[in-house]
Design a protein around this motif. Sequence first.
Motif, PDB file in Angstrom:
ATOM      1  N   TRP A 281       4.826  10.305   6.303  1.00  0.00           N
ATOM      2  CA  TRP A 281       4.929  10.249   4.843  1.00  0.00           C
ATOM      3  C   TRP A 281       6.380  10.276   4.365  1.00  0.00           C
ATOM      4  O   TRP A 281       6.693   9.709   3.309  1.00  0.00           O
ATOM      5  CB  TRP A 281       4.112  11.363   4.204  1.00  0.00           C
ATOM      6  CG  TRP A 281       2.668  10.979   4.147  1.00  0.00           C
ATOM      7  CD1 TRP A 281       1.675  11.317   5.028  1.00  0.00           C
ATOM      8  CD2 TRP A 281       2.061  10.116   3.175  1.00  0.00           C
ATOM      9  NE1 TRP A 281       0.489  10.721   4.662  1.00  0.00           N
ATOM     10  CE2 TRP A 281       0.687   9.985   3.532  1.00  0.00           C
ATOM     11  CE3 TRP A 281       2.528   9.455   2.039  1.00  0.00           C
ATOM     12  CZ2 TRP A 281      -0.201   9.205   2.786  1.00  0.00           C
ATOM     13  CZ3 TRP A 281       1.635   8.685   1.300  1.00  0.00           C
ATOM     14  CH2 TRP A 281       0.293   8.567   1.674  1.00  0.00           C
ATOM     15  N   THR A 285       8.059   7.485   2.012  1.00  0.00           N
ATOM     16  CA  THR A 285       8.973   7.822   0.912  1.00  0.00           C
ATOM     17  C   THR A 285      10.201   6.921   0.940  1.00  0.00           C
ATOM     18  O   THR A 285      10.649   6.415  -0.102  1.00  0.00           O
ATOM     19  CB  THR A 285       9.398   9.292   1.012  1.00  0.00           C
ATOM     20  OG1 THR A 285       8.232  10.125   0.993  1.00  0.00           O
ATOM     21  CG2 THR A 285      10.317   9.683  -0.148  1.00  0.00           C
ATOM     22  N   ALA A 302      12.831  12.337  -4.363  1.00  0.00           N
ATOM     23  CA  ALA A 302      11.597  11.882  -3.724  1.00  0.00           C
ATOM     24  C   ALA A 302      11.377  12.583  -2.391  1.00  0.00           C
ATOM     25  O   ALA A 302      10.263  13.042  -2.083  1.00  0.00           O
ATOM     26  CB  ALA A 302      11.638  10.368  -3.527  1.00  0.00           C
ATOM     27  N   TYR A 303      12.422  12.693  -1.592  1.00  0.00           N
ATOM     28  CA  TYR A 303      12.302  13.387  -0.311  1.00  0.00           C
ATOM     29  C   TYR A 303      11.958  14.864  -0.523  1.00  0.00           C
ATOM     30  O   TYR A 303      11.094  15.417   0.168  1.00  0.00           O
ATOM     31  CB  TYR A 303      13.597  13.273   0.483  1.00  0.00           C
ATOM     32  CG  TYR A 303      13.783  11.942   1.183  1.00  0.00           C
ATOM     33  CD1 TYR A 303      12.793  11.419   2.003  1.00  0.00           C
ATOM     34  CD2 TYR A 303      14.973  11.214   1.033  1.00  0.00           C
ATOM     35  CE1 TYR A 303      12.974  10.199   2.648  1.00  0.00           C
ATOM     36  CE2 TYR A 303      15.156   9.999   1.682  1.00  0.00           C
ATOM     37  CZ  TYR A 303      14.162   9.494   2.492  1.00  0.00           C
ATOM     38  OH  TYR A 303      14.333   8.290   3.140  1.00  0.00           O
ATOM     39  N   THR A 306       8.278  15.316  -1.980  1.00  0.00           N
ATOM     40  CA  THR A 306       7.282  14.968  -0.962  1.00  0.00           C
ATOM     41  C   THR A 306       7.258  16.004   0.155  1.00  0.00           C
ATOM     42  O   THR A 306       6.178  16.450   0.579  1.00  0.00           O
ATOM     43  CB  THR A 306       7.569  13.571  -0.379  1.00  0.00           C
ATOM     44  OG1 THR A 306       7.631  12.608  -1.443  1.00  0.00           O
ATOM     45  CG2 THR A 306       6.486  13.159   0.603  1.00  0.00           C
ATOM     46  N   SER A 309       5.676  19.289  -0.984  1.00  0.00           N
ATOM     47  CA  SER A 309       4.225  19.139  -1.101  1.00  0.00           C
ATOM     48  C   SER A 309       3.561  19.168   0.270  1.00  0.00           C
ATOM     49  O   SER A 309       2.515  19.817   0.462  1.00  0.00           O
ATOM     50  CB  SER A 309       3.892  17.827  -1.823  1.00  0.00           C
ATOM     51  OG  SER A 309       4.469  17.801  -3.118  1.00  0.00           O
ATOM     52  N   ALA A 364       1.063  14.569  -0.529  1.00  0.00           N
ATOM     53  CA  ALA A 364       2.208  13.652  -0.540  1.00  0.00           C
ATOM     54  C   ALA A 364       1.955  12.482  -1.482  1.00  0.00           C
ATOM     55  O   ALA A 364       2.859  12.036  -2.209  1.00  0.00           O
ATOM     56  CB  ALA A 364       2.482  13.145   0.872  1.00  0.00           C
ATOM     57  N   ALA A 367       2.639  13.436  -5.015  1.00  0.00           N
ATOM     58  CA  ALA A 367       4.080  13.532  -5.272  1.00  0.00           C
ATOM     59  C   ALA A 367       4.685  12.146  -5.485  1.00  0.00           C
ATOM     60  O   ALA A 367       5.442  11.919  -6.440  1.00  0.00           O
ATOM     61  CB  ALA A 367       4.767  14.241  -4.102  1.00  0.00           C
ATOM     62  N   LEU A 368       4.346  11.210  -4.616  1.00  0.00           N
ATOM     63  CA  LEU A 368       4.919   9.867  -4.715  1.00  0.00           C
ATOM     64  C   LEU A 368       4.376   9.101  -5.915  1.00  0.00           C
ATOM     65  O   LEU A 368       5.099   8.319  -6.539  1.00  0.00           O
ATOM     66  CB  LEU A 368       4.640   9.105  -3.417  1.00  0.00           C
ATOM     67  CG  LEU A 368       5.412   9.631  -2.196  1.00  0.00           C
ATOM     68  CD1 LEU A 368       4.896   9.005  -0.911  1.00  0.00           C
ATOM     69  CD2 LEU A 368       6.916   9.369  -2.352  1.00  0.00           C
ATOM     70  N   SER A 400      -3.476   7.464   1.369  1.00  0.00           N
ATOM     71  CA  SER A 400      -3.873   8.819   1.754  1.00  0.00           C
ATOM     72  C   SER A 400      -5.360   8.897   2.088  1.00  0.00           C
ATOM     73  O   SER A 400      -5.769   9.646   2.983  1.00  0.00           O
ATOM     74  CB  SER A 400      -3.530   9.814   0.642  1.00  0.00           C
ATOM     75  OG  SER A 400      -4.340   9.636  -0.504  1.00  0.00           O
ATOM     76  N   GLY A 429      -1.032  19.206  -4.546  1.00  0.00           N
ATOM     77  CA  GLY A 429      -0.062  18.239  -5.053  1.00  0.00           C
ATOM     78  C   GLY A 429       0.027  18.267  -6.566  1.00  0.00           C
ATOM     79  O   GLY A 429       1.124  18.217  -7.142  1.00  0.00           O
TER      80      GLY A 429
END
Length: 454
Positions: A281, A285, A302-303, A306, A309, A364, A367-368, A400, A429
């Motif tokens: 994941w 990202t 973003a990192y 993610t 989470s 994840a 989050a994204l 996912s 999340g």
Amino acid sequence: MKYWNYLLTTLFVAVFLMVTACSSEKKEIAVQPMEMHNLMQQITDVIVHDIFSPPVAARIYSYSSIAAYEVLSKHDSVYAPLAGQLNDFQGVPAPHQEIQPDIAALQSMYLVGKALVFSEDKMEDWNKSWKEDVLNRGIDETVFQNSLQYADTVAKYILAWANEDNYKETRTMSKHSLSNEPHHWEPTPPAYMEAIEPHWNLIRPFALDSSNQFIPEKPTPFSLDSTSQFYKEVMEVYDAVKDTDKEKEEIAGFWDCNPYVMNVQGHVMFATKKITPGGHWMGITKIACQLDSASLIKSAQAYALTAISINDAFISCWDEKFRSNLIRPETVINRHIDEDWKPILQTPPFPEYTSGHSMISSAAALALTELFGKDFHFVDSTEVKYGLPVRSYDSFILASEEAAISRLYGGIHYMPAINNGIKEGRAIGDFIVGKLDFHRQKQPSDKISQSNIH
């Protein structure tokens, strides 16, 4: 004469503005997002080389990502630091000298990542090459050294914070005790490894209140009665493997992400090193950031989001795994139904319920989706370097969901572990996305809640 004075003055101002602009541009372009992506890939490569477990890998990704984000956000007018938002995190100090934040951010990320892995030499080789490259761009030597020194300070603060999350204490705790209860987990072939990280629920989460903040409903009661619900779930796994097709096998293999795969040839046993599910994941990202042309700080965000989470989903998942301590399908089927049956994937060495892939992938994906939107098409090439083809998805949620069902196709999870794993992962999340505010002034959001995920 007045004309020539005017002309000279105009030329002087033009040259001054050009020099200033160039100087400013040098600072602006010193570090490109791709350099952060390359560093994250280097961290992943070392995690694979060192064979870290999935929960430990998530911890490494989190602290190193947070280090980079905190440096950048501290020098940004839009993005807000996470100090005071993450558990026990008071933030990092401000620099006392002139620095270049992008250089300090990457160096901080490197230093934290290096401190948390075993193969430091592999990290050092990357860093040496990167610093030489930055210097060759004409960066001011004093500012460069100031940035490195500040990065060292930031890394020490992050690592001191990490040092208090109970990780060290769990290294010396007792192993998981096996029981004689028929429904409890037992080691599985071919390596019959002991259960990994039985005390991971004691690790401090980043955003969750505790490891048991989100507890799923209990698994189906164990029963070998052929009319029972549990027996039906066992047979569902048995039939899924027995009646599989090429597409389902490819899906299972694509999302395997098992760093513990053991190969047996005669009397010889050797491991195949693979990426962890969290590493997969983090690769997604990177792909999302590149497709979005994300800036350095958005990539860091973003990192960080993610990884946090994924990390907290692992803590929650492991809390349930060792509470329910449920036996794996492979053990039940071989002992009571078909001794020659084998799962498509190698069964990971820990209890069955709930599915870690289902939980962390769902967290994840939330989050994204928060950062890049619901309808985000991407081609997932994360597994190419491990010999697998690409797969395409029209959203993170769909990816996912495929990751989750891959555990049934692979023969290693019952459906309740998958369905309830998805449910809990999305709850985690959703909670983290709602709790963490990455902006100094709240921006318009494309936030996705569980109620409108289909």
